[in-house]
Design an enzyme around this catalytic site. Sequence first.
Site, PDB file in Angstrom:
ATOM      1  N   ASP A  13      -2.141  -3.815   0.520  1.00 31.73           N
ATOM      2  CA  ASP A  13      -2.175  -4.431   1.851  1.00 31.73           C
ATOM      3  C   ASP A  13      -3.612  -4.885   2.079  1.00 31.73           C
ATOM      4  O   ASP A  13      -4.521  -4.535   1.317  1.00 31.73           O
ATOM      5  CB  ASP A  13      -1.768  -3.405   2.922  1.00 31.73           C
ATOM      6  CG  ASP A  13      -1.801  -4.002   4.325  1.00 31.73           C
ATOM      7  OD1 ASP A  13      -1.379  -5.156   4.490  1.00 31.73           O
ATOM      8  OD2 ASP A  13      -2.279  -3.324   5.261  1.00 31.73           O
ATOM      9  N   SER A  14      -3.816  -5.640   3.160  1.00 22.01           N
ATOM     10  CA  SER A  14      -5.181  -6.030   3.479  1.00 22.01           C
ATOM     11  C   SER A  14      -6.001  -4.821   3.944  1.00 22.01           C
ATOM     12  O   SER A  14      -7.223  -4.874   3.930  1.00 22.01           O
ATOM     13  CB  SER A  14      -5.162  -7.087   4.584  1.00 22.01           C
ATOM     14  OG  SER A  14      -4.455  -6.593   5.695  1.00 22.01           O
ATOM     15  N   CYS A  76       2.520  -5.862   2.967  1.00 18.62           N
ATOM     16  CA  CYS A  76       1.766  -6.699   3.888  1.00 18.62           C
ATOM     17  C   CYS A  76       2.694  -7.830   4.332  1.00 18.62           C
ATOM     18  O   CYS A  76       3.146  -8.636   3.496  1.00 18.62           O
ATOM     19  CB  CYS A  76       0.537  -7.254   3.160  1.00 18.62           C
ATOM     20  SG  CYS A  76      -0.410  -8.421   4.144  1.00 18.62           S
ATOM     21  N   GLU A 155      -7.179  -0.829  12.661  1.00 18.96           N
ATOM     22  CA  GLU A 155      -8.255  -0.585  11.683  1.00 18.96           C
ATOM     23  C   GLU A 155      -9.408   0.193  12.329  1.00 18.96           C
ATOM     24  O   GLU A 155     -10.122   0.927  11.657  1.00 18.96           O
ATOM     25  CB  GLU A 155      -8.769  -1.905  11.097  1.00 18.96           C
ATOM     26  CG  GLU A 155      -7.763  -2.627  10.195  1.00 18.96           C
ATOM     27  CD  GLU A 155      -7.588  -1.979   8.806  1.00 18.96           C
ATOM     28  OE1 GLU A 155      -8.567  -1.487   8.249  1.00 18.96           O
ATOM     29  OE2 GLU A 155      -6.436  -1.981   8.305  1.00 18.96           O
ATOM     30  N   CYS A 189       4.560  -6.594  10.739  1.00 19.06           N
ATOM     31  CA  CYS A 189       3.269  -6.376  10.091  1.00 19.06           C
ATOM     32  C   CYS A 189       3.219  -4.878   9.801  1.00 19.06           C
ATOM     33  O   CYS A 189       3.556  -4.065  10.678  1.00 19.06           O
ATOM     34  CB  CYS A 189       2.152  -6.788  11.048  1.00 19.06           C
ATOM     35  SG  CYS A 189       0.513  -6.263  10.552  1.00 19.06           S
ATOM     36  N   HIS A 191       0.916  -2.875   9.685  1.00 16.97           N
ATOM     37  CA  HIS A 191       0.014  -2.087  10.533  1.00 16.97           C
ATOM     38  C   HIS A 191       0.739  -1.565  11.794  1.00 16.97           C
ATOM     39  O   HIS A 191       0.285  -0.605  12.401  1.00 16.97           O
ATOM     40  CB  HIS A 191      -1.166  -2.940  11.022  1.00 16.97           C
ATOM     41  CG  HIS A 191      -2.278  -3.091  10.025  1.00 16.97           C
ATOM     42  ND1 HIS A 191      -2.162  -3.809   8.869  1.00 16.97           N
ATOM     43  CD2 HIS A 191      -3.562  -2.614  10.039  1.00 16.97           C
ATOM     44  CE1 HIS A 191      -3.318  -3.782   8.211  1.00 16.97           C
ATOM     45  NE2 HIS A 191      -4.177  -3.069   8.904  1.00 16.97           N
TER      46      HIS A 191
END
Length: 274
Positions: A13-14, A76, A155, A189, A191
């Site tokens: 993932d990013s 992702c 994040e 997403c 996240h």
Amino acid sequence: MISLDNRPIGVFDSGLGGLTALRSLSRILPGEDIIYFGDTGRVPYGGRSRETIMKYARQDIAFLRSFDIKAVLAACGTVSTNGLDEIAARSDIPVFGVVEAAAAAAAAATRSGRIGVIGTKASIKSRAYDEAILALRPDARVVKNACPLFVPLVEAGKIGDADPVLDLVAREYLEPMKEARVDTLILGCTHFPIIAGTIGRIMGPEVRLVDTGAQTALRLARCLKENDMLSEKEEGGCHRYFVSDNPDSFREAAELFLGGSLRGEVRHISVDEL
Ligand code: DGL
């Protein structure tokens, strides 16, 4: 005779979001070794062009493949909706994105046919979720909204249900979903499951939240099983993490989200080496 495959599974993932998929995968397949790559030096991907996203995805997969992995989970939404199909079609090992499994779960779960999708700007712009849902359920009404601020909030570890900034941002982003009275909401997403508590509270208990990473982990596990590619270990798989920015901040935020210590080492890999 059953052939077993002890090679690791690669997940990327990013940033932190893919850990939602890794968590599900390791619950379903506790014996599998997993290599995780979080491109924390270049997160977020969601505001970038399709060309850049594909370039990053190719580099991320090439890095994972240096470990002789048996399958890739692109955990992702942004990569999965922006050209992953082209990469997967040319790959000699299975490459799974998160769109199909999530669309199937949402199409099966909805009663009213009103399905919400939230994701990054690039994911929403791509129409990949709409197409996958409408292929399965042509009468569905798909309501979408890009939620770019969720990724930096996650994040930065602002994930608590009582966090006032998160609450304010989430109320604004989710308003169109509430207005359209969706009964199913795809967290498009990876996240977003990290802040599912806040999203669920705002949407209300009657709205079913679809975790894209978890659905895809189930699909990947099924594929490995059907192709006799599971590891012979039944538990105790080894997990290794690589990130392109500070390993300590990754570990800290990951542990906050996982609610416990991260199993396995976290190492730095420079973006220039990808
Ligand atoms: N977790 C990602 C996704 O599922 C990436 C978010 C981002 O990098 O913008 O889209």
